[in-house]
Design a protein around this motif. Sequence first.
Motif, mmCIF file in Angstrom:
data_model
loop_
_atom_site.group_PDB
_atom_site.id
_atom_site.type_symbol
_atom_site.label_atom_id
_atom_site.label_comp_id
_atom_site.label_asym_id
_atom_site.label_seq_id
_atom_site.Cartn_x
_atom_site.Cartn_y
_atom_site.Cartn_z
ATOM 1 N N ILE A 172 -6.598 5.282 -1.160
ATOM 2 C CA ILE A 172 -6.276 3.870 -1.371
ATOM 3 C C ILE A 172 -7.102 3.342 -2.537
ATOM 4 O O ILE A 172 -8.136 3.898 -2.879
ATOM 5 C CB ILE A 172 -6.558 3.019 -0.122
ATOM 6 C CG1 ILE A 172 -8.046 3.083 0.251
ATOM 7 C CG2 ILE A 172 -5.691 3.441 1.044
ATOM 8 C CD1 ILE A 172 -8.441 2.150 1.382
ATOM 9 N N ILE A 219 0.835 -1.199 0.000
ATOM 10 C CA ILE A 219 0.000 0.000 0.000
ATOM 11 C C ILE A 219 0.878 1.260 0.000
ATOM 12 O O ILE A 219 1.918 1.315 0.670
ATOM 13 C CB ILE A 219 -0.959 -0.021 1.219
ATOM 14 C CG1 ILE A 219 -1.993 1.078 1.104
ATOM 15 C CG2 ILE A 219 -0.194 0.038 2.547
ATOM 16 C CD1 ILE A 219 -3.120 0.950 2.125
ATOM 17 N N HIS A 251 -3.880 -2.983 0.052
ATOM 18 C CA HIS A 251 -4.139 -3.371 1.445
ATOM 19 C C HIS A 251 -4.397 -4.866 1.547
ATOM 20 O O HIS A 251 -5.004 -5.476 0.670
ATOM 21 C CB HIS A 251 -5.331 -2.582 1.999
ATOM 22 C CG HIS A 251 -5.425 -2.625 3.491
ATOM 23 N ND1 HIS A 251 -5.956 -3.704 4.168
ATOM 24 C CD2 HIS A 251 -5.040 -1.741 4.441
ATOM 25 C CE1 HIS A 251 -5.908 -3.464 5.469
ATOM 26 N NE2 HIS A 251 -5.360 -2.286 5.659
#
Length: 613
Positions: free
Chosen positions: A54, A15, A83
């Motif tokens: 994200i 990430i 993630h």
Amino acid sequence: MDTAHIRNFCIIAHIDHGKSTLADRLLEHTGTVDPRQMQAQFLDTMDLERERGITIKGKAVRMRHVHADGREYQLNLIDTPGHVDFGYEVSRALAACEGALLVVDASQGAQAQTLANAYLALGHDLYIIPVINKIDLPAAEPDRVAEEMVQVFGFDRDELVFCSAKDGTGVEGLLVAIVDRVPPPSLDDGAPLRALIFDSEYDSYKGVIAYVRVVDGAVKRGDRIRMLGSQTVTEAVEVGVFRPDLTAVSELSAGQVGYIATGFKNVGDSRVGDTVALDERSNVAPLPGYEPQKLMVFAGIYPSDGESFEHLREALQKLQLNDAALNFEPESSPALGFGFRCGFLGPLHMEIVQERLEREYGLDLIATSPGVAYQVVMPGGEEMTVANPSMMPSPGQYLEAREPWLEMTIITPSRYVGTMMELFTGNRGTFKSMEYIAPAMNTADGGNPMYDARVLLQFELPLAELLAEFYDRIKSRSQGYASIDYSFIGYRAGPLVKLDILLNSKPVDALCFVVHRDHAYDAGRALVDELRKLIPRQLYEVAVQAAVGSRVIARETVRAMRKNVLAKCYGGDVTRKRKLLEKQAEGKKRMKMVGQVEVPQEAFLALLKLDKR
């Protein structure tokens, strides 16, 4: 287009190592997106992705690139999340590709998800191009990270590609490496249509839109197609590619990535992992598809308004189409009414699903405390899986209870090894191994923690421990430098008990949870103390109790609001005042028998934040 000129690849990384920004530069250099429309993280189309910074959903896009030899190549890119909770998205993207760009931050080096994704790509037999990104940063150490990549993964130094996704340095060389190194799709000439569904979404006009990788054959608009898994038949309403918006084409041929608008209105008719074939030649062998993802975390989701139950059902069905890892089934609670018990891949996955339901479908929801699925062995020897804590038998009614365990991989600077050891062993973790993966560098510049020797730690930990803000505690104890990855390893027996919460001797099943017997008293005491502050005061006393089986282990009392019934009595006989007080006391007893205590959402949030060790 000749199949030899097609390249299917994805971008994988830990990430925040620059996957989405690198995808932006690739889109720019290939002229796929008009410069006037270009914006940062172009493929992250959800508001939630942009706010959190994200990637949640993998995105596919087709690009055209003219190589140095003058030939035009078709590049099919899939950008993936980083993630750990969205690893299922990564595994599906890998199955649709022949190559992968393994992106590593030039200042941070290989992290836990870097290792996990690299091994996942090797398991799919993909060609990996190692990319060292962010070489423009002042803290970048491309040479140190390059040495680390050689040492950890065994790459040759010549294989490494250095670039900056922010300013575009080295991106042209990366495109050359993709064309030269990623193999073209292998085909079986003359084979009938077989296409793997790797993702899907729902459109109000076109029905279910299946994102496919065509393995064999070709599909055109109007073809009669069959889903080999569900055995449903439909007509291809439209076929097309991602540029990056959905763009209709006349045909999708073998080796290409695109979409098929099926027209299905029932989300169960077209599932991720299913194989699409032509109806008249549907006797072909289905593609392997995907292994069902193991759901790790369970929670109840209820509409705050009981009339929204059907709306919630429809929203979950449509969201499940876009998120194949989501699972749900109806349940009811005396405290919360009708809702659904939902299964998620992890705590972040649960948080994202709840927020998407509220934003995209306009629902007002109450979510119960997340828990894990337990296995219970009954006296007859049969095993039952308990995903809802309220269904857990009382102590003495079962022989053994088992809980899921994880194998945790942590990469951290060596100075934080002691705090990591303390954190994991204090949360029932078991130490497995420790390995130095990068040597210490010269710290004469002030002792930046990133110059420390970096250590790979492996622990085994009960999944239930991960739910109590464990990830935040890892980050705070390592000042943000540690990274983690985890995988499920199986169920193990333990002294587990169900902790019930009672309000006026009535159990609130939405607040009960399963806890280790040694921690039951501390968890019960902490929760009833928190609930005493959160439950609104009534006109009668409310007893808040924590119990294991029939034994109450903690109690607090929410004091009654006392109405002043003597306000209008200006002197007079004391018996008159006594009668008014006795009448008030009788009324409170009646209310206590029939009264329903409202449990606010803050009570469930308190349970979520509670350290249940």
